[in-house]
Design a protein around this motif. Sequence first.
Motif, PDB file in Angstrom:
ATOM      1  N   HIS A   1       0.838  -1.194   0.000  1.00 18.27           N
ATOM      2  CA  HIS A   1       0.000   0.000   0.000  1.00 18.27           C
ATOM      3  C   HIS A   1       0.872   1.243   0.000  1.00 18.27           C
ATOM      4  O   HIS A   1       2.026   1.220   0.421  1.00 18.27           O
TER       5      HIS A   1
ATOM      6  N   ARG B   1      -1.598   5.687   2.885  1.00 19.79           N
ATOM      7  CA  ARG B   1      -3.034   5.830   2.666  1.00 19.79           C
ATOM      8  C   ARG B   1      -3.610   7.096   3.286  1.00 19.79           C
ATOM      9  O   ARG B   1      -4.660   7.579   2.857  1.00 19.79           O
TER      10      ARG B   1
ATOM     11  N   THR C   1       0.724  -5.614  -7.394  1.00 21.91           N
ATOM     12  CA  THR C   1       0.060  -5.242  -6.145  1.00 21.91           C
ATOM     13  C   THR C   1      -0.471  -6.484  -5.447  1.00 21.91           C
ATOM     14  O   THR C   1      -0.568  -7.555  -6.045  1.00 21.91           O
TER      15      THR C   1
ATOM     16  N   THR D   1      -5.724  -2.388  -4.122  1.00 23.10           N
ATOM     17  CA  THR D   1      -4.516  -1.579  -4.243  1.00 23.10           C
ATOM     18  C   THR D   1      -4.316  -1.110  -5.679  1.00 23.10           C
ATOM     19  O   THR D   1      -3.950   0.049  -5.927  1.00 23.10           O
TER      20      THR D   1
ATOM     21  N   ASP E   1      -6.305  -3.107   2.079  1.00 28.30           N
ATOM     22  CA  ASP E   1      -5.747  -3.244   0.735  1.00 28.30           C
ATOM     23  C   ASP E   1      -5.914  -4.657   0.192  1.00 28.30           C
ATOM     24  O   ASP E   1      -6.198  -4.840  -0.994  1.00 28.30           O
TER      25      ASP E   1
END
Length: 344
Positions: A89, A92, A133, A138, A258
Amino acid sequence: MRIAVLNNAVPFLRGGAEHLADALVAHLRLRGHKAVSVGIPFRWDSVDAVLESAFACFSMRIPDVDRVIALKFPAYYVPHDDKVLWLLHQFRQAYDLWGTPFGDMPDTPTGRAARDAIRSADTSVLRDLRIYTNSHVTSDRLQKFNGIGSTVLYPPLLEDAHFRCEEYGDFIFYPSRVNGSKRQLMAIEAMAHVRTPVRLVIAGAVEPPPDEHGIRARIERLGVADRVTFLAGFIDEAEKANLFARALGCVYIPYDEDSYGYVTLEAYAARKPVVTARDSGGTSIVVRHGETGFVTDPHPAALAEAFDALYSDRAAAQAMGEAGDALVRGLRISWDHVVATLVA
């Protein structure tokens, strides 16, 4: 190949990302590569600390390695001529958590400037990388905010042989770091609504540690101390496996996570159903409502109904746990595939 796996490093703090980094290094070595884990110091106690940690990465160099595999912000800022990103991630707080109760960056001129600087730096650095990812969540976020495409590469467990099922007992297990975004308090509040003798066991280190007192006070105030066991602090793999083995099921209700989280894979390896929430994000990859567990509204009363349903029908709980195990195996989540992809 000589490979450095880059991740954040915060003393005494370990979670899914740290386990993933260790697992990746171990499996790279098993397949003949020389691999090392490199921890990049990271502080997030203030906007200035975040920016200092981030921009310090631009001046770092990782010598004598053929490839760098970076996992998280700000580790992926470290320059290298052959860098691959397996993105767990971004930061965020500058993205989807901005303006939510889970975002720590202040909505001030300073906070907004920091948010914009992080987004700009991410777009500049990441647009020229080969990016994988940990989930579609994500990937979607990266595309939405930065206009950058990526490929999903599901993370497996380090190993699952020690997870087992001994019984479908009387408690729901929630193992995870304990913080606001994981929403253990919602699970505790659900215990004030249950109608069966079902119990709840929560295990994990509290972030920040002073919050432990508040959690215990909430348990007492709700009058559920006889039905909630709170194991504050790190539990080792053996203890966790033992709790999974005896649990009725698992609850995992993070806010907009995520990925599906290691907790769900661990639960299914122990053939236990998982209760999650509709806004928990990546858990939707493996939690199918009524098939491998329950997907409820993010509300204590809704969680309580799911807990009661599992307690009232152990045969259904067993069937859902076994279906979850089969689903994960069907997704072909394996270290062979991960390593082959990242070293290609």
